[in-house]
Design an enzyme around this catalytic site. Structure first.
Site, short mmCIF file in Angstrom:
data_model
loop_
_atom_site.label_atom_id
_atom_site.label_comp_id
_atom_site.label_asym_id
_atom_site.label_seq_id
_atom_site.Cartn_x
_atom_site.Cartn_y
_atom_site.Cartn_z
N SER A 129 -12.72 -19.92 7.46
CA SER A 129 -12.39 -18.73 8.25
C SER A 129 -10.91 -18.70 8.59
O SER A 129 -10.39 -19.60 9.25
CB SER A 129 -13.21 -18.69 9.54
N PHE A 155 -4.93 -25.93 7.58
CA PHE A 155 -3.55 -25.38 7.56
C PHE A 155 -2.82 -25.59 8.88
O PHE A 155 -2.04 -24.71 9.28
CB PHE A 155 -3.57 -23.86 7.31
N GLY A 239 2.99 -11.90 20.47
CA GLY A 239 4.32 -12.49 20.59
C GLY A 239 4.63 -13.40 19.41
O GLY A 239 5.76 -13.44 18.93
N GLY A 240 3.63 -14.15 18.96
CA GLY A 240 3.83 -15.03 17.80
C GLY A 240 4.27 -14.22 16.58
O GLY A 240 5.12 -14.66 15.80
N ARG A 241 3.71 -13.04 16.45
CA ARG A 241 4.07 -12.17 15.31
C ARG A 241 5.52 -11.71 15.41
O ARG A 241 6.24 -11.63 14.41
CB ARG A 241 3.13 -10.96 15.26
N GLU A 362 -0.04 -15.94 11.04
CA GLU A 362 -0.08 -15.15 12.29
C GLU A 362 -0.78 -13.82 12.02
O GLU A 362 -0.44 -12.79 12.62
CB GLU A 362 1.34 -14.91 12.85
#
Ligand SMILES: Cc1cc2nc3c(=O)[nH]c(=O)nc-3n(C[C@H](O)[C@H](O)[C@H](O)COP(=O)(O)OP(=O)(O)OC[C@H]3O[C@@H](n4cnc5c(N)ncnc54)[C@H](O)[C@@H]3O)c2cc1C
Length: 379
Positions: A129, A155, A239-241, A362
């Site tokens: 997933s 990952f 925010g990570g994006r 992300e």
């Protein structure tokens, strides 16, 4: 409407840029070859307040806005996007803890996260997933004394390298409401790691599977409330994006600046290659695209800071637009270097490899389009 950075924002950008040029850029290729970033780098970044960029000042963080943070990531990725992006992941975890964890938990964990004595990794994806993250299967059975974790995360940036893992696990039913977030420290019995992933880019960051085999985590390491973990995991992603987009932007800007210089020196057919109008048009197109990307990114960050109802849509649009503009730019810059662009010495091929993954993680850029389209249809 004022598009200019404030004096303070300019100072933040300049500080991050100067640090990157002095302490990261000269080593980026070696760290890539080594497949790791020296842990001594992180406390130096933390000294600048970069260990908790948007952790509140009450909790000891820098309390910066998301727009300010994009400036830090844009500036640092001018030195190395792989290093800058790794810092973004740590910051995403620190912010989750600051926002959702109890005061006791924060007092226990945040101080060392802010000094980056504790480097944090974010564990959501599993072998089965990725985009459909809510389908995760790693289970945490609650016993009288602890949670017992069983499952595998895939990952994971910093897997086997970081000091603690913010892990999304299933404590309840099969829906998103059955997911919780727990904090697992390195060295916990039952925690182990897969082999080092051999990747196209981001090579200085170690990526491994993170495995849990009846791994006992104290109840006190639950972040926030049971059943809210998916919400917490998603809250960090807007925010990570933006940060990942900023990493593409900074690296692409460096490639373009270096390409301009290279083209003024490289000669063909009796003139420097920057005199060919066909190539000048390409330079102009890249400049237009990067300036558009920068404006769009900062608008999305501003929306997130304002708590605008369409902030998620704008973060998704900016992530898609800027990461694609970044990859297109570095690829064009490689082309304009001719054969030399293909050689590691010129620094461009690394950027082509590093930026590619920004379209995948992300949330993939297909998922970004899905978020945008859903909002359009809902309206
Ligand atoms: C170098 C690297 C570092 C990473 N670091 C981390 C980390 O630190 N922590 C972490 O949790 N994860 C991490 N990830 C995982 C990353 O977030 C996932 O790879 C990503 O979310 C995609 O999931 P997937 O690889 O399972 O692809 P899948 O979800 O299997 O997608 C395969 C393809 O199908 C498309 N697709 C899927 N669903 C839809 C849909 N509904 N509509 C249209 N298209 C769709 C996708 O866009 C993609 O093109 C990392 C990945 C990489 C490569």
């Amino acid at each position: 409407m004022d598009f200019a950075l404030t004096e303070e924002q300019t100072a933040i950008f300049d500080m991050a840029h100067a640090f990157g040029q002095e302490h990261i850029a000269p080593h980026a290729r070696q760290w890539e070859a080594d497949g790791t970033i020296p842990k001594t780098l992180w406390p130096q970044l933390a000294d600048l307040g970069f260990g908790g960029l948007y952790v509140s000042e009450d909790s000891g963080g820098s309390g910066l806005s998301r727009l300010d943070a994009t400036l830090v990531f844009e500036a640092l990725s001018m030195a190395c996007p792989s290093v800058a992006a790794f810092l973004s992941i740590h910051n995403m975890c620190a912010k989750m803890i600051d926002t959702f964890a109890s005061d006791d938990f924060k007092a226990r964990v945040l101080p060392k996260a802010l000094t980056m004595e504790t480097v944090l990794s974010y564990c959501l994806t599993e072998p089965g997933s990725g985009s459909d993250a809510a389908a995760l299967k790693t289970r945490a059975e609650k016993t009288n004394t602890d949670y017992r974790l069983t499952g595998t995360k895939a990952f994971i940036s910093g897997g086997g390298y970081s000091d603690a893992y913010v892990v999304m696990v299933r404590t309840g039913d099969d829906t998103a409401r059955g997911i919780s977030t727990v904090y697992v420290e390195d060295g916990t019995p039952g925690l182990s790691f897969g082999g080092l992933e051999d990747k196209m880019g981001w090579k200085s960051q170690p990526t491994r599977q993170v495995q849990f085999d009846d791994c006992a985590v104290p109840h006190a390491n639950l972040i926030g409330e049971e059943g809210k973990g998916f919400k917490y995991a998603m809250a960090g992603l807007d925010g990570g994006r933006l940060n990942i987009a900023a990493c593409s932007l900074g690296a692409a800007q460096t490639a373009l600046t270096n390409t301009l210089q290279y083209m003024s020196e490289r000669r063909a057919f009796g003139q420097s290659i920057d005199q060919f109008q066909a190539l000048q048009f390409r330079l102009a197109d890249m400049e237009i695209e990067l300036q558009a990307a920068r404006t769009f990114l900062r608008q999305a960050a501003w929306k997130l800071d304002q708590g605008a109802p369409d902030a998620t849509k704008f973060c998704a649009m900016a992530k898609k637009f800027v990461t694609e503009a970044g990859s297109k730019t570095v690829d064009q810059c490689l082309q304009l270097h001719g054969g030399y662009g293909y050689l590691a010495d010129y620094g461009i091929e690394k950027l082509v490899r590093d930026l590619r993954v920004h379209q995948i993680l992300e949330g993939t850029n297909e998922i970004m389009r899905m978020i945008v389209a859903r909002q359009m249809l809902a309206n």
